[in-house]
Design an enzyme around this catalytic site. Structure first.
Site, PDB file in Angstrom:
ATOM      1  N   CYS A  75       0.853  -1.184   0.000  1.00 57.16           N
ATOM      2  CA  CYS A  75       0.000   0.000   0.000  1.00 57.16           C
ATOM      3  C   CYS A  75       0.892   1.240   0.000  1.00 57.16           C
ATOM      4  CB  CYS A  75      -0.856  -0.042   1.258  1.00 57.16           C
ATOM      5  SG  CYS A  75      -1.779   1.469   1.547  1.00 57.16           S
ATOM      6  N   CYS A 183      -1.101   3.862  -6.397  1.00 50.25           N
ATOM      7  CA  CYS A 183      -1.959   3.222  -5.398  1.00 50.25           C
ATOM      8  C   CYS A 183      -2.144   1.797  -5.890  1.00 50.25           C
ATOM      9  CB  CYS A 183      -3.311   3.935  -5.319  1.00 50.25           C
ATOM     10  SG  CYS A 183      -4.579   2.996  -4.423  1.00 50.25           S
TER      11      CYS A 183
END
Ligand code: DGL
Length: 253
Positions: A75, A183
């Site tokens: 992440c 992302c």
């Protein structure tokens, strides 16, 4: 004595980590994995640093209790906001983080690069540092916040995703030659992104992260010594039913 810590722990605020996990399992198929999908806390991209530190520390505690030998923060948001603090708090733990692959855009001689990431990643100091380290004078960077795109991907809202992508990217679709997917949720909608911005090459971090995991395991003598295919366990903090969806995504070519 045999090392008790055997699994590779991978975590994200939900589905996004799958884009990293998929690549990791290709590169290191004999390893065992524990994937922690923290869907209940999605989106990370709009939480405060304090909230994220508490959430990610709890996940690290859990993964260590489950005997993970390395922790992959799949992440960008958690990495850019918390990685430095987590390394300080857990000095004996090996972490591999995920950051927008700005260096890859540079290595590919891209001239006009969009970095699309969550609001937290976009304004993080870590992204400034990466730009400082890798951006060249003749490279133009357009930093765009993906707003709630990760959350829409999590909910599989195709039409809203499409509208948001058009609103965010339309102005640059003729000139940008590359787009860094900052992302881990975004590679899951690669085809949709490519349709909106057909001339740009799409760059994500999954290969770089996977190579770094392999390098770290090798360096620390932690690669699993086995010919057998490894096992994968997935847990979801919101709803067990979401686990089936993750398996489907992993099995899709
Ligand atoms: N997949 C994550 C990232 O790479 C987080 C998305 C979110 O929860 O906002 O940033």
């Amino acid at each position: 004595m045999k090392n008790k810590r055997e699994k590779i722990g991978v975590f994200d605020s939900g589905l996004g980590g799958l884009s990293i996990l998929k690549e990791l399992r290709k590169l290191l198929p004999n390893e065992d994995y524990l994937f922690y999908e923290d869907s209940i806390h999605n989106p990370y991209g709009e939480k405060t640093k304090e909230e994220l530190l508490e959430i990610t520390s709890n996940i690290v505690d859990y993964l260590l209790k489950e005997q993970c030998k390395i922790i992959v923060i799949a992440c960008n948001t958690a990495t850019t906001c918390c990685m430095k603090e987590l390394r300080k708090k857990y000095p004996d733990t090996i972490f591999v983080g995920t950051v927008p692959a700005i260096k890859v855009a540079y290595d590919n001689h891209c001239k006009k690069t969009i970095i699309l990431s969550t609001p937290n990643t976009m304004k993080s100091k870590r992204v400034d540092e990466l730009l400082h380290d890798y951006k060249k004078n003749d490279q133009e960077i357009i930093n765009i916040s993906g707003e709630n795109l990760a959350n829409l991907i999590e909910q599989d809202k195709k039409e809203e995703i499409n509208q948001l992508l058009k609103r965010l990217l339309n102005d640059y679709k003729e000139e940008a030659d590359s787009i860094v997917l900052g992302c881990t949720h975004y590679p899951l909608i690669k085809d949709q992104i490519q349709k909106v911005i057909p001339n740009a090459i799409l760059i994500d971090s999954s290969i770089g992260v996977s190579n770094e995991v392999k390098r770290q395991l090798k360096e620390n003598n932690l690669l699993k010594d086995s010919e057998e295919e490894g096992q994968l366990t997935i847990i979801n903090t919101k709803d067990k039913k979401l686990i089936n969806r993750s398996w489907e995504i992993l099995e899709k070519k």
